[in-house]
Design an enzyme around this catalytic site. Structure first.
Site, mmCIF file in Angstrom:
data_model
loop_
_atom_site.group_PDB
_atom_site.id
_atom_site.type_symbol
_atom_site.label_atom_id
_atom_site.label_comp_id
_atom_site.label_asym_id
_atom_site.label_seq_id
_atom_site.Cartn_x
_atom_site.Cartn_y
_atom_site.Cartn_z
ATOM 1 N N ASP A 22 0.897 -1.295 0.004
ATOM 2 C CA ASP A 22 0.096 0.120 0.193
ATOM 3 C C ASP A 22 0.918 1.275 -0.041
ATOM 4 O O ASP A 22 2.097 1.131 0.138
ATOM 5 C CB ASP A 22 -1.037 0.047 1.158
ATOM 6 C CG ASP A 22 -1.895 1.165 1.273
ATOM 7 O OD1 ASP A 22 -2.495 1.634 0.480
ATOM 8 O OD2 ASP A 22 -1.803 1.967 2.411
ATOM 9 N N SER A 23 0.248 2.342 -0.309
ATOM 10 C CA SER A 23 1.148 3.663 -0.119
ATOM 11 C C SER A 23 1.547 3.965 1.150
ATOM 12 O O SER A 23 2.547 4.723 1.386
ATOM 13 C CB SER A 23 0.202 4.727 -0.635
ATOM 14 O OG SER A 23 -1.089 4.912 0.021
ATOM 15 N N GLY A 44 -3.038 9.071 -3.620
ATOM 16 C CA GLY A 44 -4.240 9.402 -4.183
ATOM 17 C C GLY A 44 -4.308 10.828 -4.966
ATOM 18 O O GLY A 44 -5.265 11.164 -5.315
ATOM 19 N N CYS A 68 -3.829 -1.180 -1.937
ATOM 20 C CA CYS A 68 -4.081 0.480 -2.252
ATOM 21 C C CYS A 68 -5.069 0.541 -3.230
ATOM 22 O O CYS A 68 -4.975 0.005 -4.165
ATOM 23 C CB CYS A 68 -2.790 1.130 -2.263
ATOM 24 S SG CYS A 68 -2.983 2.778 -2.906
ATOM 25 N N GLU A 126 -5.885 9.422 9.908
ATOM 26 C CA GLU A 126 -4.498 9.248 10.389
ATOM 27 C C GLU A 126 -4.239 10.111 11.547
ATOM 28 O O GLU A 126 -3.418 9.653 12.423
ATOM 29 C CB GLU A 126 -3.516 9.550 9.175
ATOM 30 C CG GLU A 126 -3.504 8.596 8.018
ATOM 31 C CD GLU A 126 -2.402 8.721 7.143
ATOM 32 O OE1 GLU A 126 -1.348 9.468 7.506
ATOM 33 O OE2 GLU A 126 -2.252 7.727 6.288
ATOM 34 N N CYS A 142 -11.313 3.232 -0.493
ATOM 35 C CA CYS A 142 -10.107 3.603 -0.276
ATOM 36 C C CYS A 142 -9.908 2.945 1.168
ATOM 37 O O CYS A 142 -10.433 2.674 2.098
ATOM 38 C CB CYS A 142 -10.153 5.086 0.287
ATOM 39 S SG CYS A 142 -8.617 6.020 0.970
ATOM 40 N N THR A 143 -8.544 2.514 1.139
ATOM 41 C CA THR A 143 -7.962 1.871 2.554
ATOM 42 C C THR A 143 -8.583 2.565 3.973
ATOM 43 O O THR A 143 -8.640 1.662 4.730
ATOM 44 C CB THR A 143 -6.453 1.790 2.434
ATOM 45 O OG1 THR A 143 -6.022 3.112 2.286
ATOM 46 C CG2 THR A 143 -5.975 1.028 1.496
ATOM 47 N N HIS A 144 -8.440 3.758 3.850
ATOM 48 C CA HIS A 144 -8.709 4.168 5.051
ATOM 49 C C HIS A 144 -10.079 4.298 5.551
ATOM 50 O O HIS A 144 -10.543 4.756 6.778
ATOM 51 C CB HIS A 144 -8.246 5.726 5.080
ATOM 52 C CG HIS A 144 -6.811 5.853 5.299
ATOM 53 N ND1 HIS A 144 -5.967 5.519 4.094
ATOM 54 C CD2 HIS A 144 -5.836 6.676 5.832
ATOM 55 C CE1 HIS A 144 -4.652 5.750 4.422
ATOM 56 N NE2 HIS A 144 -4.803 6.417 5.615
HETATM 57 N N1 DGL Z 1 -4.065 3.724 0.280
HETATM 58 C C1 DGL Z 1 -4.828 4.901 -0.569
HETATM 59 C C2 DGL Z 1 -5.813 4.355 -1.265
HETATM 60 O O1 DGL Z 1 -6.637 3.407 -0.881
HETATM 61 C C3 DGL Z 1 -5.027 5.993 0.186
HETATM 62 C C4 DGL Z 1 -4.018 7.025 0.594
HETATM 63 C C5 DGL Z 1 -3.185 7.574 -0.473
HETATM 64 O O2 DGL Z 1 -3.733 8.528 -0.786
HETATM 65 O O3 DGL Z 1 -1.989 6.991 -0.630
HETATM 66 O O4 DGL Z 1 -6.471 5.007 -2.208
#
Ligand code: DGL
Length: 304
Positions: A16-17, A49, A79, A158, A190-192
């Site tokens: 993931d990022s 993103g 991600c 976060e 989105c992961t978050h």
């Molecule tokens: N992990 C990214 C996603 O799921 C979110 C965070 C980012 O923008 O890197 O799209």
């Protein structure tokens, strides 16, 4: 009994990022506790993103190359942004199965909707790519898809502000459109966003089903491993390794909230490895174009 050297005993690689993909890892570990895992968080280059598809794809390829060096049996692109723009390229570079988060989320959303109107929220890059839109419509062309980027959700989560007035205010600002549009299903693309389920659910009310891509992806991984005879059946001490490209302490502090348990064995790595870096800057006058804003581009293209 597993010999310890067969293909089933290889680890699953996840990238993931940054910390967000730990929501996917969490679901994966719940469903497949016997698997060894290697997680890579590209914390030096987060967020993805807001970046172009070309840049995200380059990062994704470099991340996958890193994981492949670890002898993994499957790659999970945790991600959403990377899954949205780089899955095909990743699949073309390896024979190891590559599972992204878009297809499992899209399939679950199509199964869940009753009225054929699905909402998708994600980063700017994910929404601009229309990847969820395309995937959902490929499954059922009759479904209407409405997307919205919610960029403030990532820093909010976060920061740990997931269940307060601020979270509800931001959610209500972003999601008002969905209340009016009549969607009955919303993909948390989105992961978050799974960490904001409470606030999102409160704002949207009970009539809208929330699809958690992390849960669906874990199921998809299990299915792929099972169908290829790669599921691990025994493991006395499942191994968990974590790699980050920057700030391991921050990754640990924030990541433990995402994972819901302790994060140990976090190593710092450079991606791409220093020896494979491209050439340094061209010297002035070597055909390097200067764009209107004075931004230099090595590709000779104007930027700015
Ligand atoms: N992990 C990214 C996603 O799921 C979110 C965070 C980012 O923008 O890197 O799209």
């Amino acid at each position: 009994m597993s010999s310890g050297h067969d293909r089933t005993s290889r680890p699953i690689g996840i990238f993931d990022s940054g910390v967000g993909g730990l929501t996917v890892l969490k679901e994966l570990l719940e469903l497949l506790p016997l698997e060894d895992t290697i997680y890579l968080g590209d914390t030096a280059r987060v967020p993805y993103g807001i970046r172009s598809p070309e840049t995200v794809t380059r990062y994704a390829v470099e991340n996958a190359e890193f994981l492949l060096r670890g002898g993994i049996k499957l790659i999970v692109v945790a991600c959403n942004t990377a899954s949205a723009v780089s899955l095909e390229v990743l699949r073309s570079m390896t024979s190891v199965p590559v599972v992204g988060v878009i297809e499992p989320g899209a399939e679950a959303a199509v199964r869940a909707t009753n009225n054929g109107r699905i909402g998708v929220i994600g980063t700017e890059a994910t929404i601009q790519s229309s990847a969820y839109h395309r995937t959902i419509r490929a499954i059922d062309p009759g479904v209407e898809v409405i997307g919205a980027a919610c960029p403030l959700f990532v820093p909010l989560v976060e920061e740990g502000w997931t269940d307060d007035e601020l979270a509800r205010a931001v959610a209500s600002r972003y999601l008002g459109e969905f209340r009016r549009s009549g969607v009955d299903t919303l993909v948390l693309g989105c992961t978050h966003y799974p960490l904001l389920k409470g606030a999102i659910g409160e704002v949207l009310g009970q009539g809208i089903r929330l699809i958690d891509s992390a849960v669906e992806t874990a199921r998809a991984v299990k299915e792929v491993l099972n169908s290829r005879g790669l599921l691990r059946r025994e493991n006395d001490l499942p191994g968990r390794r974590y790699f980050v490209t920057d700030a391991p302490q921050r990754f640990k502090r924030i990541g433990e909230r995402f994972l819901g348990s302790r994060l140990e064995h976090i190593d710092l790595v450079e991606i791409p490895p220093p020896e494979s870096r491209g050439r340094p800057f061209d010297p002035p006058g070597a055909g390097v174009a200067v764009g209107v804003s004075g931004v230099r581009s090595q590709r000779g293209k104007e930027e700015g």
